[in-house]
Motif scaffolding. Structure first.
Motif, PDB file in Angstrom:
ATOM      1  N   GLY A 193     -16.987  -9.615   6.175  1.00  8.52           N
ATOM      2  CA  GLY A 193     -16.891  -8.384   6.830  1.00  8.52           C
ATOM      3  C   GLY A 193     -15.478  -7.633   6.685  1.00  8.52           C
ATOM      4  O   GLY A 193     -14.662  -8.034   6.028  1.00  8.52           O
ATOM      5  N   VAL A 194     -15.542  -6.489   7.348  1.00  7.53           N
ATOM      6  CA  VAL A 194     -14.150  -5.678   7.301  1.00  7.53           C
ATOM      7  C   VAL A 194     -13.881  -5.105   8.599  1.00  7.53           C
ATOM      8  O   VAL A 194     -14.727  -5.055   9.473  1.00  7.53           O
ATOM      9  N   SER A 195     -12.683  -4.418   8.659  1.00  4.04           N
ATOM     10  CA  SER A 195     -12.077  -3.834   9.912  1.00  4.04           C
ATOM     11  C   SER A 195     -13.187  -2.567  10.206  1.00  4.04           C
ATOM     12  O   SER A 195     -13.598  -1.849   9.415  1.00  4.04           O
ATOM     13  N   GLU A 196     -13.143  -2.182  11.518  1.00  2.00           N
ATOM     14  CA  GLU A 196     -13.652  -0.709  11.849  1.00  2.00           C
ATOM     15  C   GLU A 196     -13.012   0.282  10.891  1.00  2.00           C
ATOM     16  O   GLU A 196     -13.679   1.432  10.514  1.00  2.00           O
ATOM     17  N   LYS A 197     -11.529   0.228  10.901  1.00  2.00           N
ATOM     18  CA  LYS A 197     -10.935   1.368  10.289  1.00  2.00           C
ATOM     19  C   LYS A 197     -11.545   1.316   8.450  1.00  2.00           C
ATOM     20  O   LYS A 197     -11.736   2.495   7.959  1.00  2.00           O
ATOM     21  N   VAL A 198     -11.825   0.245   8.116  1.00  2.00           N
ATOM     22  CA  VAL A 198     -12.263   0.279   6.695  1.00  2.00           C
ATOM     23  C   VAL A 198     -13.845   0.851   6.453  1.00  2.00           C
ATOM     24  O   VAL A 198     -14.211   1.538   5.637  1.00  2.00           O
ATOM     25  N   ARG A 217     -18.446  -7.192  17.457  1.00  2.13           N
ATOM     26  CA  ARG A 217     -19.043  -6.335  18.791  1.00  2.13           C
ATOM     27  C   ARG A 217     -18.238  -7.011  19.946  1.00  2.13           C
ATOM     28  O   ARG A 217     -18.048  -6.263  20.803  1.00  2.13           O
ATOM     29  N   ILE A 218     -18.221  -8.431  20.197  1.00  2.00           N
ATOM     30  CA  ILE A 218     -17.365  -8.624  21.143  1.00  2.00           C
ATOM     31  C   ILE A 218     -16.129  -8.562  21.281  1.00  2.00           C
ATOM     32  O   ILE A 218     -15.654  -7.859  22.477  1.00  2.00           O
ATOM     33  N   VAL A 219     -15.275  -8.451  20.264  1.00  2.00           N
ATOM     34  CA  VAL A 219     -13.997  -8.143  20.227  1.00  2.00           C
ATOM     35  C   VAL A 219     -13.671  -6.622  20.585  1.00  2.00           C
ATOM     36  O   VAL A 219     -12.804  -6.410  21.532  1.00  2.00           O
ATOM     37  N   GLN A 220     -14.528  -5.709  20.072  1.00  2.00           N
ATOM     38  CA  GLN A 220     -14.496  -4.387  20.286  1.00  2.00           C
ATOM     39  C   GLN A 220     -14.764  -4.008  21.937  1.00  2.00           C
ATOM     40  O   GLN A 220     -14.138  -3.263  22.405  1.00  2.00           O
ATOM     41  N   GLN A 221     -15.775  -4.712  22.396  1.00  2.00           N
ATOM     42  CA  GLN A 221     -16.303  -4.344  23.633  1.00  2.00           C
ATOM     43  C   GLN A 221     -15.061  -4.920  24.549  1.00  2.00           C
ATOM     44  O   GLN A 221     -14.733  -4.383  25.450  1.00  2.00           O
ATOM     45  N   LYS A 222     -14.625  -6.196  24.331  1.00  2.00           N
ATOM     46  CA  LYS A 222     -13.719  -6.936  25.347  1.00  2.00           C
ATOM     47  C   LYS A 222     -12.264  -6.154  25.183  1.00  2.00           C
ATOM     48  O   LYS A 222     -11.653  -6.146  26.290  1.00  2.00           O
ATOM     49  N   TYR A 223     -11.753  -5.794  24.229  1.00  2.00           N
ATOM     50  CA  TYR A 223     -10.785  -4.889  24.032  1.00  2.00           C
ATOM     51  C   TYR A 223     -10.751  -3.759  24.579  1.00  2.00           C
ATOM     52  O   TYR A 223      -9.886  -3.314  25.246  1.00  2.00           O
ATOM     53  N   CYS A 234      -9.958  -4.391  17.154  1.00  2.00           N
ATOM     54  CA  CYS A 234      -9.232  -4.409  18.122  1.00  2.00           C
ATOM     55  C   CYS A 234      -7.763  -3.645  17.994  1.00  2.00           C
ATOM     56  O   CYS A 234      -6.749  -3.796  18.457  1.00  2.00           O
ATOM     57  N   GLU A 235      -7.959  -2.694  17.068  1.00  2.79           N
ATOM     58  CA  GLU A 235      -6.893  -2.094  16.432  1.00  2.79           C
ATOM     59  C   GLU A 235      -5.482  -2.947  15.860  1.00  2.79           C
ATOM     60  O   GLU A 235      -4.536  -2.818  16.077  1.00  2.79           O
ATOM     61  N   ASP A 236      -6.046  -4.034  15.264  1.00  3.30           N
ATOM     62  CA  ASP A 236      -5.154  -5.026  14.855  1.00  3.30           C
ATOM     63  C   ASP A 236      -4.044  -5.430  15.746  1.00  3.30           C
ATOM     64  O   ASP A 236      -2.947  -5.824  15.483  1.00  3.30           O
ATOM     65  N   SER A 237      -4.414  -5.528  17.465  1.00  2.00           N
ATOM     66  CA  SER A 237      -3.582  -5.906  18.193  1.00  2.00           C
ATOM     67  C   SER A 237      -3.650  -7.584  18.676  1.00  2.00           C
ATOM     68  O   SER A 237      -2.953  -7.970  19.542  1.00  2.00           O
ATOM     69  N   ALA A 238      -4.579  -8.144  18.015  1.00  2.00           N
ATOM     70  CA  ALA A 238      -4.803  -9.588  18.401  1.00  2.00           C
ATOM     71  C   ALA A 238      -3.918 -10.650  18.145  1.00  2.00           C
ATOM     72  O   ALA A 238      -2.852 -10.256  17.267  1.00  2.00           O
ATOM     73  N   ALA A 239      -3.772 -11.357  19.027  1.00  2.00           N
ATOM     74  CA  ALA A 239      -2.584 -12.735  18.540  1.00  2.00           C
ATOM     75  C   ALA A 239      -3.797 -13.660  17.920  1.00  2.00           C
ATOM     76  O   ALA A 239      -4.753 -13.909  18.137  1.00  2.00           O
TER      77      ALA A 239
END
Length: 282
Positions: free
Chosen positions: A76-81, A105-111, A135-140
């Motif tokens: 997979g790839v990022s939303e930006k890609v 989908r989970i990460v996008q929604q929860k972010y 999540c805009e590269d904001s994850a830990a």
């Protein structure tokens, strides 16, 4: 000599689906590109290259491509890609593993709901990089128990914890336990795929019962490295090989029992070839 081959060894659903997708595109007669190696196995990537499939390593390379098909690999790839790919006048085929797409989908929604995203996994792995991009590269991104112990999130933020699909299941549970012990407001999503859990459990069981253990897979394969870690703890005589060429059969002459497992990107013909030679059937 008794040789036991793990039933779960070899291609997982997501990998098989990605490779089948590439072959389907090849049959259509157009030039096929993959955005990065389709899977982490050099032999498979070379076989596809022999059929004309080209690996592109950056989106900039697409600027000079006017026709053909680009296949997004199983990681997979990022939303930006995804958004950048849509700007090019070229056919895009998404072969992302459905289990990875679910994490996106989970990460996008929860972010969007205000959660701080925590990804448990290998930070340089393309799957993790792709997940972080939703999540805009904001994850830990945390990879070890020590990193989980030392993590100090904003106490006002709820945490959503996801995992790389091929992460070590036991280590994931140990790291989640640290978060639970600290009484953070957490939502834990065990996104390790079932095939990974089964493969790791079976590999550990076979290694525990064997004099020696062989783990077959690509040197860049994260899930194969995890299998090697698990087997090494259960069996001191554990060896990581990519193909039969890496196997020193003399080492196995004194062993009464040998176990074999393989990563999710390892073709069945390589597993069978190693099995046959360990049994001296060829």
């Amino acid at each position: 000599m008794e040789v036991t081959v793990a039933k779960s060894a070899g291609f997982c659903f997501g990998v098989k689906r990605a490779i089948d997708t590439v072959y389907q595109e090849i049959e259509k007669g157009e030039q096929v590109f993959t955005l990065g190696p389709i899977i982490h196995n050099e032999q498979v990537v070379q076989e596809l290259a022999d059929k004309g499939v080209r690996v592109i390593h950056s989106l900039e390379e697409l600027a000079d491509i006017k026709e053909g098909t680009v296949v997004i690999r199983s990681h997979g790839v990022s939303e930006k890609v995804i958004r950048q790919l849509e700007k090019y006048d070229i056919k895009i085929v998404d072969a992302t593993c459905p289990f990875v797409s679910k994490i996106h989908r989970i990460v996008q929604q929860k972010y969007r709901e205000g959660y701080r995203i925590v990804i448990i996994g290998s930070r340089t792995h393309p799957e993790v990089e792709g997940i972080n991009g939703w999540c805009e590269d904001s994850a830990a991104v945390l990879e070890t128990v020590d990193e989980a112990e030392n993590f100090r999130p904003d106490p006002q933020k709820k945490l959503c914890i996801v995992s790389q699909t091929t992460f070590n299941y036991k280590k994931f549970k140990d790291m989640v336990a640290i978060f639970e012990k600290k009484s953070y407001d957490i939502l834990v999503m065990n996104t390790i795929c079932n095939a990974t859990e089964e493969r790791q459990t079976e590999a550990g069981t076979i290694a525990r019962q064997s004099d020696a253990m062989l783990v077959i897979g690509g040197k860049h394969s994260s899930n194969t490295q995890k299998l090697y870690e698990i087997c090494s703890k259960e069996c001191p005589n554990t060896y990581f090989i990519q193909t039969l060429d890496d196997l020193n059969l003399e080492l196995f002459q004194s062993f009464r029992s040998v176990g074999i497992t393989a990563g999710a990107s390892t073709p069945n013909n390589i597993i069978k070839e190693v099995q046959a030679n360990v049994r001296h059937e060829q």
